[in-house]
Write a protein that holds these residues in place. Structure first.
Motif, mmCIF file in Angstrom:
data_model
loop_
_atom_site.group_PDB
_atom_site.id
_atom_site.type_symbol
_atom_site.label_atom_id
_atom_site.label_comp_id
_atom_site.label_asym_id
_atom_site.label_seq_id
_atom_site.Cartn_x
_atom_site.Cartn_y
_atom_site.Cartn_z
ATOM 1 N N ASP A 50 0.864 -1.177 0.000
ATOM 2 C CA ASP A 50 0.000 0.000 0.000
ATOM 3 C C ASP A 50 0.903 1.230 0.000
ATOM 4 O OD1 ASP A 50 -1.705 2.199 0.740
ATOM 5 O OD2 ASP A 50 -3.138 0.769 1.575
ATOM 6 N N TRP A 51 0.719 2.103 -0.985
ATOM 7 C CA TRP A 51 1.547 3.309 -1.045
ATOM 8 C C TRP A 51 1.531 4.082 0.268
ATOM 9 C CZ3 TRP A 51 5.191 4.037 -4.337
ATOM 10 C CH2 TRP A 51 5.088 3.618 -5.664
ATOM 11 N N TYR A 52 0.389 4.063 0.955
ATOM 12 C CA TYR A 52 0.217 4.884 2.156
ATOM 13 C C TYR A 52 0.540 4.133 3.445
ATOM 14 C CZ TYR A 52 -2.108 7.649 -1.384
ATOM 15 O OH TYR A 52 -2.380 8.355 -2.530
ATOM 16 N N GLU A 53 1.060 2.917 3.312
ATOM 17 C CA GLU A 53 1.494 2.144 4.480
ATOM 18 C C GLU A 53 2.958 1.743 4.273
ATOM 19 O OE1 GLU A 53 -1.007 -1.074 5.739
ATOM 20 O OE2 GLU A 53 -2.842 -0.018 5.146
ATOM 21 N N PRO A 54 3.901 2.609 4.660
ATOM 22 C CA PRO A 54 5.321 2.320 4.445
ATOM 23 C C PRO A 54 5.782 0.996 5.051
ATOM 24 C CG PRO A 54 5.016 4.619 5.054
ATOM 25 C CD PRO A 54 3.681 3.958 5.232
ATOM 26 N N ALA A 60 7.839 -6.044 0.215
ATOM 27 C CA ALA A 60 7.557 -6.077 -1.211
ATOM 28 C C ALA A 60 8.835 -5.957 -2.033
ATOM 29 C CB ALA A 60 6.583 -4.959 -1.583
ATOM 30 N N LEU A 61 9.759 -5.129 -1.574
ATOM 31 C CA LEU A 61 11.004 -4.897 -2.306
ATOM 32 C C LEU A 61 12.021 -6.024 -2.151
ATOM 33 C CD1 LEU A 61 11.509 -1.122 -1.495
ATOM 34 C CD2 LEU A 61 11.199 -2.091 -3.786
ATOM 35 N N ALA A 62 11.916 -6.811 -1.108
ATOM 36 C CA ALA A 62 12.933 -7.823 -0.809
ATOM 37 C C ALA A 62 13.151 -8.762 -1.988
ATOM 38 C CB ALA A 62 12.519 -8.621 0.428
ATOM 39 N N GLY A 63 14.389 -8.868 -2.441
ATOM 40 C CA GLY A 63 14.742 -9.799 -3.501
ATOM 41 C C GLY A 63 14.448 -9.334 -4.908
ATOM 42 N N MET A 82 5.653 8.472 -3.446
ATOM 43 C CA MET A 82 6.444 7.662 -4.370
ATOM 44 C C MET A 82 7.945 7.915 -4.253
ATOM 45 S SD MET A 82 4.103 7.530 -7.837
ATOM 46 C CE MET A 82 5.090 6.200 -8.555
ATOM 47 N N LEU A 83 8.349 9.148 -4.054
ATOM 48 C CA LEU A 83 9.791 9.430 -4.017
ATOM 49 C C LEU A 83 10.482 8.795 -2.812
ATOM 50 C CD1 LEU A 83 10.056 13.064 -5.421
ATOM 51 C CD2 LEU A 83 10.215 10.870 -6.599
ATOM 52 N N PRO A 84 9.914 8.846 -1.610
ATOM 53 C CA PRO A 84 10.556 8.108 -0.510
ATOM 54 C C PRO A 84 10.649 6.613 -0.792
ATOM 55 C CG PRO A 84 8.990 9.698 0.354
ATOM 56 C CD PRO A 84 8.788 9.670 -1.123
ATOM 57 N N PHE A 85 9.611 6.053 -1.411
ATOM 58 C CA PHE A 85 9.654 4.633 -1.767
ATOM 59 C C PHE A 85 10.757 4.352 -2.772
ATOM 60 C CE2 PHE A 85 8.511 1.383 -4.890
ATOM 61 C CZ PHE A 85 8.461 0.263 -4.081
ATOM 62 N N LEU A 86 10.913 5.214 -3.766
ATOM 63 C CA LEU A 86 11.936 4.991 -4.791
ATOM 64 C C LEU A 86 13.340 5.059 -4.200
ATOM 65 C CD1 LEU A 86 10.380 6.903 -7.805
ATOM 66 C CD2 LEU A 86 10.635 4.435 -7.531
#
Length: 292
Positions: A50-54, A60-63, A82-86
């Motif tokens: 969820d974009w709004y649940e860091p 999700a990113l693992a691997g 989005m930018l903090p996620f990127l």
């Protein structure tokens, strides 16, 4: 194509996300299919995102080493999440990012345009897909599709402006190449179908295929904005209504060779998609009276 690691597809249950997962899997690539509920998606490993649940982002990113980014729906400022996620993705080992934007939004423009502007500064391997309007808007669960089914009406402020409507399958085909080719595009890619059509043309094609009358009601910018504002934030409603006005002014009256060039096959025309998805439907008597 090169051999890749694992691709994270965000929005994996959506119009382009689900098709991208399916095409990646069919080509033998490993896929993590991310969605808010972590629902199963054919061809992918489901993961909650969820974009709004860091707190959902790290797992999700693992691997993963590449990511297909679908912005949060209806958010007028997606860069804020989005930018903090990127930046986190880069730290987690993601090396290639492919962003779904819009032909109507240039680098540095409103909404996802700010993410487009930042992407080349964050990743050495990247692409921004800027498709024209989806053909599936007239056949799926979109407002246009519902009004076609229920009333025999398409309502826009596009007047007679033409659009290079594109099949979501063709968008996914380009996404797969952008994600997995040995050389990343490292540019933005404007994607269209093979012809530019007005909404009057769309209505005529659907009428011909289904045997039921469909008409295009030409509304003003203000009428479209106010109708949309009952379904979404006012700022986003104004943005979408403004896109209709831009279409009326000719901004989307173009076709490109991007689908053919990247996938090796021509994009599907609207009539072919409509014949597949609408033939025999709606049933007689389905439409109510058509009113603006």
């Amino acid at each position: 194509m090169s051999t890749t690691g694992t691709t994270l597809v965000i929005g994996a249950t959506g119009t382009t996300g689900s098709r991208t997962v399916a095409q990646l899997a069919a080509a033998g690539h490993r896929v993590k299919a991310a969605g808010r509920r972590g629902a199963p998606v054919a061809g992918g490993e489901p993961v909650r995102f969820d974009w709004y649940e860091p707190a959902t982002h790290a797992a999700a990113l693992a691997g993963t080493d590449r990511v297909y980014l679908i912005p949060p729906l209806g958010d007028p400022d997606p860069a804020a999440v989005m930018l903090p996620f990127l930046r986190q993705a880069l730290q987690a080992g993601v090396r290639r990012a492919v962003l779904l934007s819009s032909s109507a939004i240039a680098m540095g423009g409103p909404a996802v345009g700010a993410v487009h502007q930042a992407l080349p500064r964050l990743f050495e391997q990247w692409a921004v897909l800027r498709p024209s309007w989806f053909m599936q808007n007239f056949t799926g669960a979109h407002t246009h599709a519902r009004s076609i089914r229920d009333e025999g009406v398409i309502r826009t402020a596009t007047e007679g402006g033409r659009v290079g409507f594109i099949d979501a399958e063709d968008i996914a085909g380009v996404a797969v190449r952008a994600l997995t080719d040995g050389q990343a595009p490292n540019t933005d890619l404007v994607l269209t179908g093979p012809e530019a059509l007005s909404h009057d043309d769309i209505a005529a094609i659907i009428t011909d295929i289904t045997g039921r009358p469909v008409v295009h009601h030409r509304l003003s910018y203000e009428q479209v904005r106010d109708r949309l504002a009952t379904q979404m934030p006012a700022e986003f409603a104004a943005l979408l209504a403004g896109m209709d006005r831009a279409i009326a002014d000719g901004a989307e009256d173009r076709i490109t060779d991007t689908v053919q060039r990247l996938t090796g096959r021509p994009p599907r025309p609207f009539r072919a998609l409509a014949e597949k998805e609408l033939q025999g439907s709606p049933r007689p008597g389905r439409y109510r009276s058509a009113t603006p």
